[in-house]
Write a protein that holds these residues in place. Structure first.
Motif, PDB file in Angstrom:
ATOM      1  N   LEU A   1      47.330 -25.015  -2.384  1.00 50.06           N
ATOM      2  CA  LEU A   1      47.593 -25.561  -3.391  1.00 50.06           C
ATOM      3  C   LEU A   1      46.245 -26.115  -4.391  1.00 50.06           C
ATOM      4  CD1 LEU A   1      50.433 -27.822  -2.396  1.00 50.06           C
ATOM      5  CD2 LEU A   1      50.676 -25.798  -3.774  1.00 50.06           C
ATOM      6  N   ASP A   2      46.158 -25.830  -5.697  1.00 52.51           N
ATOM      7  CA  ASP A   2      45.110 -26.265  -6.285  1.00 52.51           C
ATOM      8  C   ASP A   2      45.672 -26.875  -7.838  1.00 52.51           C
ATOM      9  OD1 ASP A   2      45.206 -24.056  -7.744  1.00 52.51           O
ATOM     10  OD2 ASP A   2      43.063 -23.165  -6.946  1.00 52.51           O
TER      11      ASP A   2
ATOM     12  N   VAL B   1      46.992 -29.395  -8.874  1.00 50.08           N
ATOM     13  CA  VAL B   1      48.426 -29.917  -8.823  1.00 50.08           C
ATOM     14  C   VAL B   1      48.400 -31.255  -8.607  1.00 50.08           C
ATOM     15  CG1 VAL B   1      49.448 -27.748  -8.419  1.00 50.08           C
ATOM     16  CG2 VAL B   1      49.083 -29.097  -6.540  1.00 50.08           C
ATOM     17  N   ARG B   2      49.330 -32.367  -8.757  1.00 52.88           N
ATOM     18  CA  ARG B   2      49.644 -33.369  -8.308  1.00 52.88           C
ATOM     19  C   ARG B   2      51.022 -33.482  -7.387  1.00 52.88           C
ATOM     20  NH1 ARG B   2      52.879 -37.845  -9.232  1.00 52.88           N
ATOM     21  NH2 ARG B   2      51.739 -39.893  -8.528  1.00 52.88           N
ATOM     22  N   ILE B   3      50.574 -33.788  -6.164  1.00 58.92           N
ATOM     23  CA  ILE B   3      51.593 -33.781  -5.002  1.00 58.92           C
ATOM     24  C   ILE B   3      52.287 -35.258  -4.991  1.00 58.92           C
ATOM     25  CG2 ILE B   3      52.362 -33.094  -2.566  1.00 58.92           C
ATOM     26  CD1 ILE B   3      49.800 -31.302  -2.753  1.00 58.92           C
TER      27      ILE B   3
ATOM     28  N   ALA C   1      55.411 -30.691  -6.137  1.00 56.65           N
ATOM     29  CA  ALA C   1      54.087 -30.405  -6.883  1.00 56.65           C
ATOM     30  C   ALA C   1      54.493 -30.215  -7.872  1.00 56.65           C
ATOM     31  CB  ALA C   1      53.341 -29.164  -6.098  1.00 56.65           C
TER      32      ALA C   1
ATOM     33  N   VAL D   1      53.131 -28.768 -11.403  1.00 61.50           N
ATOM     34  CA  VAL D   1      52.523 -27.903 -11.890  1.00 61.50           C
ATOM     35  C   VAL D   1      52.520 -27.901 -13.558  1.00 61.50           C
ATOM     36  CG1 VAL D   1      51.771 -25.339 -11.673  1.00 61.50           C
ATOM     37  CG2 VAL D   1      52.863 -26.683  -9.885  1.00 61.50           C
TER      38      VAL D   1
ATOM     39  N   LEU E   1      44.631 -27.995   0.287  1.00 62.49           N
ATOM     40  CA  LEU E   1      44.517 -28.557  -0.865  1.00 62.49           C
ATOM     41  C   LEU E   1      43.242 -28.141  -1.294  1.00 62.49           C
ATOM     42  CD1 LEU E   1      45.893 -32.245  -0.180  1.00 62.49           C
ATOM     43  CD2 LEU E   1      47.200 -30.136  -0.653  1.00 62.49           C
TER      44      LEU E   1
ATOM     45  N   THR F   1      43.364 -31.275  -6.793  1.00 60.97           N
ATOM     46  CA  THR F   1      44.758 -31.747  -6.230  1.00 60.97           C
ATOM     47  C   THR F   1      44.538 -33.129  -5.885  1.00 60.97           C
ATOM     48  OG1 THR F   1      44.899 -29.380  -5.278  1.00 60.97           O
ATOM     49  CG2 THR F   1      46.188 -31.247  -4.541  1.00 60.97           C
ATOM     50  N   SER F   2      45.669 -33.814  -6.248  1.00 59.29           N
ATOM     51  CA  SER F   2      45.847 -35.345  -5.904  1.00 59.29           C
ATOM     52  C   SER F   2      47.139 -35.346  -4.973  1.00 59.29           C
ATOM     53  CB  SER F   2      45.952 -35.994  -7.169  1.00 59.29           C
ATOM     54  OG  SER F   2      47.118 -35.873  -7.881  1.00 59.29           O
ATOM     55  N   ILE F   3      47.277 -36.326  -4.356  1.00 57.68           N
ATOM     56  CA  ILE F   3      48.351 -36.457  -3.313  1.00 57.68           C
ATOM     57  C   ILE F   3      48.625 -37.876  -2.934  1.00 57.68           C
ATOM     58  CG2 ILE F   3      46.950 -35.974  -1.217  1.00 57.68           C
ATOM     59  CD1 ILE F   3      49.646 -34.555  -0.027  1.00 57.68           C
TER      60      ILE F   3
ATOM     61  N   THR G   1      41.869 -30.273   3.279  1.00 57.49           N
ATOM     62  CA  THR G   1      41.188 -30.328   2.251  1.00 57.49           C
ATOM     63  C   THR G   1      40.016 -29.314   2.345  1.00 57.49           C
ATOM     64  OG1 THR G   1      41.356 -32.839   1.937  1.00 57.49           O
ATOM     65  CG2 THR G   1      39.831 -31.747   0.739  1.00 57.49           C
TER      66      THR G   1
END
Length: 330
Positions: A39-40, A42-44, A53, A55, A77, A81-83, A100
């Motif tokens: 994933l890149d 995106v906010r998870i 996620a 997108v 990730l 990307t934020s999680i 990461t």
């Protein structure tokens, strides 16, 4: 007279949370997991029903995609990307390793690892690693798995085995280069000049990183240490490199050469590698190979996700049950 008790009605949100909460029996074994997810940008985050996620794209706008956390062995990730902490906690409960990675999924900067259920395989790994005779035997077995059993003569030392491995890989490169008519090939990996590399090197670096993620997740699921390698040494992923080298000639190297004319080789390598993982049943092979390396006398299957209480060490019995009061026996 007591007033009648009332039961607070269950809200739809609480019902969804209850249904979404997995039990131990529901979680798949590492050998049955799906492969990996990259994933890149995106906010998870975690909502009432699971990890999702968010997108955003110019063509389709904002979309929410739910992730099959319990069925993933690892998540890579990428940049942008934020999680959230709740999402990370869910990945950990489901036994999913979160890594990461750098641009294109290349280079591993950090890993959030799930809690292993038992230390059985870590203890076997440590005993084999700490004994030079046993460590040498495991290292030789790793080379044998690459060459094919019976290829290395009895008594062949590690220096000669390393030379044989170098010749084997070089010959494999030359064979594939002739097959795809791309001329002379030289393996190169330079993160500082990533975009200037040829498609084969780009694809091979990306596919190898995905392979490292899968191997890393399998090692952690068994409770082993990725840092205690037998061929590689002095790196926190030494065992990851050891195990991944067993499969490169079969999986990532031919895939990379097949993408020699690709305009987006690193992304295509990840997609193609993911498709092939089911075909090759890689996760069960990784688990079985690790177990066979550390305990070659016994055949094992992947461990079931069952609760395991902490034992107490005893110099005579080895291990005695924990979680109980031993005061009466004193």
């Amino acid at each position: 007279m007591k007033p009648p008790t009332t039961t607070k009605p269950r809200t739809p949100a609480s019902a969804r949370r209850k249904l979404a909460a997995p039990t131990v029996a529901m979680l798949p074994r590492i050998a049955d997991s799906l492969s990996f997810l990259y994933l890149d940008i995106v906010r998870i985050h975690q909502d009432d029903t699971g990890v999702c996620a968010e997108v955003t794209s110019e063509r389709r706008g904002a979309e929410t995609v739910y992730l099959p956390t319990a069925a993933l062995s690892c998540v890579l990730l990428g940049p942008g990307t934020s999680i959230t902490a709740r999402a990370l906690a869910t990945f950990a409960r489901h036994g999913t390793t979160v890594i990461t990675a750098g641009s294109g999924g290349v280079r591993c900067y950090s890993a959030a690892v799930p809690e292993s259920l038992t230390t059985t395989w870590l203890e076997r790994q440590t005993r084999a690693w700490a004994d030079d005779t046993r460590r040498l035997a495991v290292a030789k077995t790793m080379y044998e798995k690459r060459f094919g059993h019976g290829t290395a003569a009895e008594g062949t030392n590690l220096d000669k085995l390393r030379g044989m491995e170098g010749q084997r890989v070089k010959a494999h490169y030359q064979l594939l280069a002739r097959q795809y008519k791309i001329g002379r090939f030289r393996r190169a990996y330079d993160p500082a000049s990533w975009d200037t590399q040829d498609p084969v090197n780009l694809a091979l670096s990306a596919a190898n990183t995905c392979l490292y993620g899968i191997v890393h997740a399998a090692i952690l699921a068994l409770g082993c240490s990725p840092a205690l390698g037998f061929v590689h040494n002095g790196n926190q992923q030494a065992l990851v490199y050891d195990i991944a080298d067993l499969y490169k000639a079969e999986l990532t190297i031919p895939l990379a050469f097949s993408l020699h004319a690709s305009t987006n080789p690193d992304a295509e390598a990840r997609r193609s590698f993911r498709k092939e993982l089911r075909l090759f049943k890689l996760l069960p092979r990784i688990v079985a190979d690790i177990q066979q390396l550390f305990d070659p006398e016994t055949e094992y299957d992947a461990p079931d996700p069952e609760e395991h209480l902490v034992d107490l060490w005893d110099p005579v019995a080895g291990a005695i049950p924990g979680g109980i009061n031993h005061g009466e026996r004193a």
